[in-house]
Motif scaffolding. Sequence first.
Motif, PDB file in Angstrom:
ATOM      1  N   ALA A   1       3.275 -11.961   8.173  1.00  0.00           N
ATOM      2  CA  ALA A   1       4.098 -13.080   7.671  1.00  0.00           C
ATOM      3  C   ALA A   1       3.211 -14.107   6.957  1.00  0.00           C
ATOM      4  CB  ALA A   1       4.844 -13.731   8.826  1.00  0.00           C
ATOM      5  N   GLU A   2       1.966 -14.180   7.398  1.00  0.00           N
ATOM      6  CA  GLU A   2       1.014 -15.135   6.826  1.00  0.00           C
ATOM      7  C   GLU A   2       0.449 -14.640   5.486  1.00  0.00           C
ATOM      8  OE1 GLU A   2      -3.168 -16.669   8.493  1.00  0.00           O
ATOM      9  OE2 GLU A   2      -1.704 -16.187  10.061  1.00  0.00           O
ATOM     10  N   PHE A   3       0.237 -13.315   5.381  1.00  0.00           N
ATOM     11  CA  PHE A   3      -0.393 -12.754   4.182  1.00  0.00           C
ATOM     12  C   PHE A   3       0.607 -12.297   3.122  1.00  0.00           C
ATOM     13  CE2 PHE A   3      -3.980 -11.770   7.228  1.00  0.00           C
ATOM     14  CZ  PHE A   3      -4.896 -12.628   6.633  1.00  0.00           C
ATOM     15  N   ALA A   4       1.744 -11.746   3.550  1.00  0.00           N
ATOM     16  CA  ALA A   4       2.726 -11.200   2.595  1.00  0.00           C
ATOM     17  C   ALA A   4       3.751 -12.284   2.287  1.00  0.00           C
ATOM     18  CB  ALA A   4       3.392  -9.960   3.174  1.00  0.00           C
ATOM     19  N   THR A   5       3.401 -13.179   1.377  1.00  0.00           N
ATOM     20  CA  THR A   5       4.205 -14.400   1.173  1.00  0.00           C
ATOM     21  C   THR A   5       5.041 -14.396  -0.104  1.00  0.00           C
ATOM     22  OG1 THR A   5       2.275 -15.385   0.135  1.00  0.00           O
ATOM     23  CG2 THR A   5       2.593 -15.838   2.480  1.00  0.00           C
ATOM     24  N   LEU A   6       4.695 -13.547  -1.071  1.00  0.00           N
ATOM     25  CA  LEU A   6       5.466 -13.536  -2.314  1.00  0.00           C
ATOM     26  C   LEU A   6       6.872 -13.002  -2.054  1.00  0.00           C
ATOM     27  CD1 LEU A   6       2.663 -12.233  -4.681  1.00  0.00           C
ATOM     28  CD2 LEU A   6       3.678 -14.510  -4.728  1.00  0.00           C
ATOM     29  N   SER A   7       7.833 -13.465  -2.872  1.00  0.00           N
ATOM     30  CA  SER A   7       9.246 -13.136  -2.616  1.00  0.00           C
ATOM     31  C   SER A   7       9.482 -11.634  -2.483  1.00  0.00           C
ATOM     32  CB  SER A   7      10.117 -13.688  -3.741  1.00  0.00           C
ATOM     33  OG  SER A   7       9.684 -13.146  -4.989  1.00  0.00           O
ATOM     34  N   PHE A   8       8.803 -10.809  -3.298  1.00  0.00           N
ATOM     35  CA  PHE A   8       9.104  -9.375  -3.295  1.00  0.00           C
ATOM     36  C   PHE A   8       8.428  -8.588  -2.165  1.00  0.00           C
ATOM     37  CE2 PHE A   8       5.429  -9.884  -6.043  1.00  0.00           C
ATOM     38  CZ  PHE A   8       4.630  -8.778  -5.776  1.00  0.00           C
ATOM     39  N   VAL A   9       7.592  -9.266  -1.375  1.00  0.00           N
ATOM     40  CA  VAL A   9       6.988  -8.569  -0.221  1.00  0.00           C
ATOM     41  C   VAL A   9       7.417  -9.171   1.116  1.00  0.00           C
ATOM     42  CG1 VAL A   9       4.971  -7.674  -1.437  1.00  0.00           C
ATOM     43  CG2 VAL A   9       4.843  -9.930  -0.411  1.00  0.00           C
ATOM     44  N   GLN A  10       8.206 -10.210   1.073  1.00  0.00           N
ATOM     45  CA  GLN A  10       8.561 -10.895   2.328  1.00  0.00           C
ATOM     46  C   GLN A  10       9.408 -10.042   3.271  1.00  0.00           C
ATOM     47  OE1 GLN A  10      10.337 -14.654   1.354  1.00  0.00           O
ATOM     48  NE2 GLN A  10       8.394 -15.578   0.784  1.00  0.00           N
ATOM     49  N   GLY A  11      10.189  -9.115   2.720  1.00  0.00           N
ATOM     50  CA  GLY A  11      11.067  -8.303   3.582  1.00  0.00           C
ATOM     51  C   GLY A  11      10.388  -7.062   4.143  1.00  0.00           C
ATOM     52  N   LEU A  12       9.083  -6.976   3.975  1.00  0.00           N
ATOM     53  CA  LEU A  12       8.343  -5.776   4.383  1.00  0.00           C
ATOM     54  C   LEU A  12       8.481  -5.508   5.880  1.00  0.00           C
ATOM     55  CD1 LEU A  12       6.322  -3.589   3.517  1.00  0.00           C
ATOM     56  CD2 LEU A  12       4.517  -5.225   3.943  1.00  0.00           C
ATOM     57  N   GLU A  13       8.863  -4.290   6.218  1.00  0.00           N
ATOM     58  CA  GLU A  13       8.995  -3.908   7.634  1.00  0.00           C
ATOM     59  C   GLU A  13       7.704  -3.258   8.111  1.00  0.00           C
ATOM     60  OE1 GLU A  13      12.365  -1.422   8.853  1.00  0.00           O
ATOM     61  OE2 GLU A  13      13.297  -2.087   6.985  1.00  0.00           O
ATOM     62  N   VAL A  14       7.440  -3.385   9.412  1.00  0.00           N
ATOM     63  CA  VAL A  14       6.341  -2.649  10.042  1.00  0.00           C
ATOM     64  C   VAL A  14       6.944  -1.876  11.197  1.00  0.00           C
ATOM     65  CG1 VAL A  14       4.158  -2.821  11.266  1.00  0.00           C
ATOM     66  CG2 VAL A  14       4.681  -4.454   9.487  1.00  0.00           C
ATOM     67  N   ALA A  15       6.610  -0.597  11.308  1.00  0.00           N
ATOM     68  CA  ALA A  15       7.178   0.223  12.376  1.00  0.00           C
ATOM     69  C   ALA A  15       6.138   1.195  12.906  1.00  0.00           C
ATOM     70  CB  ALA A  15       8.383   1.003  11.850  1.00  0.00           C
ATOM     71  N   PRO A  16       6.237   1.528  14.214  1.00  0.00           N
ATOM     72  CA  PRO A  16       5.350   2.565  14.730  1.00  0.00           C
ATOM     73  C   PRO A  16       5.753   3.942  14.193  1.00  0.00           C
ATOM     74  CG  PRO A  16       6.743   1.665  16.495  1.00  0.00           C
ATOM     75  CD  PRO A  16       7.104   0.935  15.240  1.00  0.00           C
TER      76      PRO A  16
END
Length: 311
Positions: A274-289
């Motif tokens: 959340a701290e590094f991916a701040t631009l509008s087009f990367v904010q919705g990035l999901e992380v999953a195992p």
Amino acid sequence: MHQDLVAALDIGGTKIAGALVDSTGGLLVRAQRPTPSRAPAEEVMAALAEVLGELAASPEWSGVRAVGIGSAGPVDAKGGTVSPVNIPGWRDFPLVGNVRERTGGLPVTLVGDGVAMAAAEHWQGAARGRAGALCMVVSTGVGGGLVLGGELHPGPSGNAGHIGHISVDLDGDSCPCGGRGCVERIASGPNIARRALDGGWRPGPDGDVSAAGVAAAAAAGDPVALASFERAARALAAGIAATATLVEIEIAVVGGGVAKAGEVLFAPLRRALAEFATLSFVQGLEVAPAQTGTDAGLVGAAAACWNLEGR
């Protein structure tokens, strides 16, 4: 009797695994040998030949149409050679030619192990149905693979997505790859453990000094163990954010032994992202195992084979 099987090989510094894989991802026949990782080239190939021999002895072998290989890297898919960092005896080793010779001239597809994992996760795991994904293996090393435009993207040499060797700390430690401050140098299992030990962490009565031991201590609230995972999570987040900014992925899938730490890794990873991916087009990035587990390398080697042969 199955037709259209792929003989899949998963080659790492610890083990060489093989399986006959059908079009649903089922593993029909398995074989495995420990990797003689410090041995000369011929001995490593002999272990691989034993795995192939065991698979070929199965009545199902007659259905095999191709061979898919996911190998520790770097690999050279064009030249058909491998130079795995953790198998020093193999430098520019002509793996594809050797395997083709031992399988009666079957077509062979070679990709890096991170690309194989991405193929597995896109086919059957957490990246199913996604147009853009970065899939990472975080264990003894840190590898990865990319799905772009809904397709596996191995790159010309079969190494694209090798996230472990993006630099995330410009003045950081030198990495065995020759770079400095690489994701792998901070986030791999051995480096998580090294940093915790350097910080004064000591293992419990079981004497487990691996990243798993550090994860258990972190889960119990040990501040030094927590700090080591926090640092690893920040390195991973920086690499993931850089990748997302560059190629617009929807999801980052994290597998490998270190991911077994669960929320000890994923909670600080999501915070750092959340701290590094701040631009509008990367904010919705999901992380999953990752979902494909220990068979990801084999399933992925087969998936990459179908995927790339089919093009």
